[in-house]
Design a protein around this motif. Structure first.
Motif, short mmCIF file in Angstrom:
data_model
loop_
_atom_site.label_atom_id
_atom_site.label_comp_id
_atom_site.label_asym_id
_atom_site.label_seq_id
_atom_site.Cartn_x
_atom_site.Cartn_y
_atom_site.Cartn_z
N ASP A 1 0.83 -1.47 -0.20
CA ASP A 1 0.09 0.15 0.01
C ASP A 1 0.90 1.15 -0.05
OD1 ASP A 1 -2.36 -1.31 0.02
OD2 ASP A 1 -2.15 -1.71 2.14
N PHE A 2 2.05 1.21 0.54
CA PHE A 2 2.83 2.49 0.67
C PHE A 2 4.35 2.37 0.28
CE2 PHE A 2 -0.40 2.83 4.00
CZ PHE A 2 -0.73 4.20 3.73
N CYS A 3 4.69 3.17 -0.32
CA CYS A 3 6.09 3.33 -1.09
C CYS A 3 6.73 4.69 -0.23
CB CYS A 3 6.14 3.54 -2.56
SG CYS A 3 5.54 2.20 -3.38
N THR A 4 8.20 4.68 -0.35
CA THR A 4 8.79 5.89 0.27
C THR A 4 9.58 6.40 -0.81
OG1 THR A 4 8.82 4.76 2.58
CG2 THR A 4 10.58 6.61 1.85
N TYR A 5 9.28 7.85 -0.96
CA TYR A 5 9.84 8.73 -2.24
C TYR A 5 10.95 9.45 -1.33
CZ TYR A 5 5.91 7.06 -4.74
OH TYR A 5 5.02 6.17 -5.32
N GLY A 6 11.90 9.80 -2.23
CA GLY A 6 13.10 10.80 -1.70
C GLY A 6 12.89 11.94 -2.52
N PHE B 1 5.81 12.31 6.31
CA PHE B 1 6.36 13.21 5.63
C PHE B 1 7.54 13.89 6.36
CE2 PHE B 1 5.42 16.03 1.66
CZ PHE B 1 6.54 15.97 1.39
N GLU B 2 8.78 13.54 6.10
CA GLU B 2 9.64 14.17 7.13
C GLU B 2 10.78 14.69 6.50
OE1 GLU B 2 11.24 10.99 9.42
OE2 GLU B 2 11.35 9.60 7.92
N CYS B 3 11.55 15.67 7.26
CA CYS B 3 12.90 16.13 6.36
C CYS B 3 13.96 15.69 7.44
CB CYS B 3 12.82 17.69 6.73
SG CYS B 3 14.22 18.60 6.43
N LEU B 4 15.15 15.30 6.79
CA LEU B 4 16.13 14.59 7.06
C LEU B 4 17.05 15.64 7.51
CD1 LEU B 4 16.89 11.40 5.06
CD2 LEU B 4 15.19 11.70 7.20
N GLU B 5 18.30 15.28 8.27
CA GLU B 5 19.24 16.37 8.72
C GLU B 5 20.17 17.03 7.21
OE1 GLU B 5 19.87 18.01 11.47
OE2 GLU B 5 18.17 16.67 12.48
N GLN C 1 28.04 23.10 -1.16
CA GLN C 1 26.53 23.74 -1.09
C GLN C 1 25.75 22.77 -0.08
OE1 GLN C 1 25.06 24.69 -4.69
NE2 GLN C 1 22.85 24.25 -4.31
N GLN C 2 24.57 23.25 0.63
CA GLN C 2 23.96 22.70 1.69
C GLN C 2 22.65 22.11 0.93
OE1 GLN C 2 21.86 24.50 5.02
NE2 GLN C 2 23.07 23.34 6.40
N TYR C 3 22.38 20.84 1.22
CA TYR C 3 21.13 20.04 0.70
C TYR C 3 20.54 19.43 2.01
CZ TYR C 3 23.16 20.39 -3.76
OH TYR C 3 23.77 20.82 -5.00
N VAL C 4 19.25 19.09 1.64
CA VAL C 4 18.26 18.46 2.72
C VAL C 4 17.54 17.48 1.84
CG1 VAL C 4 16.33 20.21 2.41
CG2 VAL C 4 16.88 18.78 4.50
N GLU C 5 17.01 16.36 2.46
CA GLU C 5 16.35 15.33 1.72
C GLU C 5 14.93 15.26 2.51
OE1 GLU C 5 16.17 10.40 0.74
OE2 GLU C 5 17.79 11.44 1.48
N CYS C 6 14.02 15.30 1.71
CA CYS C 6 12.75 14.99 2.15
C CYS C 6 12.07 13.56 1.87
CB CYS C 6 11.52 16.13 1.52
SG CYS C 6 12.07 17.92 1.98
N GLN C 7 11.61 13.06 2.81
CA GLN C 7 10.96 11.65 2.34
C GLN C 7 9.65 11.56 2.76
OE1 GLN C 7 13.36 8.51 4.71
NE2 GLN C 7 15.14 8.74 3.18
N VAL C 8 8.80 11.08 2.01
CA VAL C 8 7.50 10.73 2.12
C VAL C 8 6.91 9.35 1.78
CG1 VAL C 8 7.13 11.74 -0.35
CG2 VAL C 8 5.00 11.59 1.33
N THR C 9 6.21 8.82 2.85
CA THR C 9 5.88 7.70 2.73
C THR C 9 4.29 7.48 2.40
OG1 THR C 9 7.22 6.63 4.32
CG2 THR C 9 5.58 5.26 3.70
N SER C 10 4.01 7.19 1.12
CA SER C 10 2.57 7.30 0.72
C SER C 10 2.28 6.18 -0.30
CB SER C 10 2.42 8.87 0.47
OG SER C 10 0.99 8.71 -0.25
N GLN D 1 4.08 15.58 -8.28
CA GLN D 1 3.17 16.12 -7.20
C GLN D 1 4.18 16.39 -5.80
OE1 GLN D 1 0.01 13.37 -6.11
NE2 GLN D 1 -0.63 14.66 -4.29
N ILE D 2 5.26 15.59 -5.56
CA ILE D 2 5.87 15.91 -4.62
C ILE D 2 6.69 17.28 -4.71
CG2 ILE D 2 7.91 14.93 -3.14
CD1 ILE D 2 7.11 12.21 -3.75
N ARG D 3 6.91 17.38 -5.83
CA ARG D 3 7.85 18.79 -6.22
C ARG D 3 6.76 19.83 -6.04
NH1 ARG D 3 7.78 21.83 -10.33
NH2 ARG D 3 6.71 20.56 -11.67
#
Length: 263
Positions: A161-166, A228-232, A239-248, A255-257
């Motif tokens: 039912d769910f997948c995790t997207y980065g 829906f979370e934001c990693l460190e 350059q500084q980056y951040v990864e968002c992970q959504v399980t849905s 859509q995530i963008r």
């Protein structure tokens, strides 16, 4: 090949019948030889075991990972590499179930995967990774291979039912208006605020505002988001980056963008 009769019975057959017998025998021998030549030649031995392949790919130009008739897919390319590398016959590659090929997640059109787990039956000989990559297009790479217990399968461990997207973005995208710069570094307070906003999407909600050409009354606009979370933040190339992970459940393209970019 039919055994020829002994010379003792030659007079009983007659010369003309003997010639017909030899011609028939030669024709059968030729048929057997042609049949053998059509069999796929495997360059590796047939000692196959359950393994896990770690695969990364750029999905641009591919309809999905899974095979869909009339469309280009990642799975198609993997099966062709198995055949060209001598790991499976043409008949086996016409049906992925013959080699028990299953992926650990689903991807849609033009969607890429940094790390995708694929389980299948494969020869245990050496240089499997290198040989597969030599027959794969440059946008698809086998990154590693590990043995699996026979009872473990990617299809079984996948959540149905769910997948995790980065989704990775530079932190200057979160900066206040007018302060956009590659030298920008997000403060812990800004990251915490971003996490609070992402948390508002969790649950079952109508997300028509983040779907192209979708209306509120469209049932397909509802999405169930488990997390829906934001990693460190991390540094890459000054350059500084951040990864968002959504399980849905599966999202539509972009859509995530749209959800992240409207922060």
């Amino acid at each position: 090949m039919v055994n020829k009769p002994s010379l003792q019975i030659l007079p009983l057959l007659g010369r003309h019948l003997w010639r017909r017998y030899c011609a028939l025998d030669a024709k059968k021998s030729m048929h057997v030889a042609e049949s053998v030549s059509r069999q796929p030649t495997l360059t590796l031995n047939n000692r196959k075991k359950k393994v896990a392949l770690l695969v990364g790919y750029n999905g641009q130009g591919y309809n999905s990972f899974q095979i869909k008739p009339g469309n280009r897919s990642i799975e198609d390319q993997l099966l062709m590499a198995l055949q060209k590398g001598g790991f499976a016959s043409e008949e086996e590659c016409q049906n992925s179930e013959s080699v028990f090929l299953h992926c650990g997640a689903k991807t849609g059109k033009d969607i890429s995967a940094v790390k995708q787990t694929v389980s299948l039956l494969l020869s245990t000989d050496n240089n499997v990774e290198e040989r597969l990559n030599s027959h794969l297009p440059p946008e698809i790479r086998v990154l590693g291979i590990r043995p699996l217990a026979a009872e473990i399968d990617s299809a079984l461990i996948r959540d149905p039912d769910f997948c995790t997207y980065g989704y990775i973005l530079p932190t200057f995208a979160l900066s206040p208006f007018g302060l956009e710069s590659k030298s920008f570094r997000a403060s812990p307070q800004l990251i915490d605020r971003f996490r609070e906003i992402l948390g508002l999407f969790e649950g079952t909600k109508n997300l028509h505002n983040f779907l192209l050409r979708s209306k509120f009354e469209n049932p397909d606009s509802e999405r169930s988001i488990k997390k829906f979370e934001c990693l460190e933040p991390f540094e890459l190339g000054n350059q500084q980056y951040v990864e968002c992970q959504v399980t849905s459940k599966i999202f539509k393209k972009d859509q995530i963008r749209l959800m992240v970019n409207n922060f």
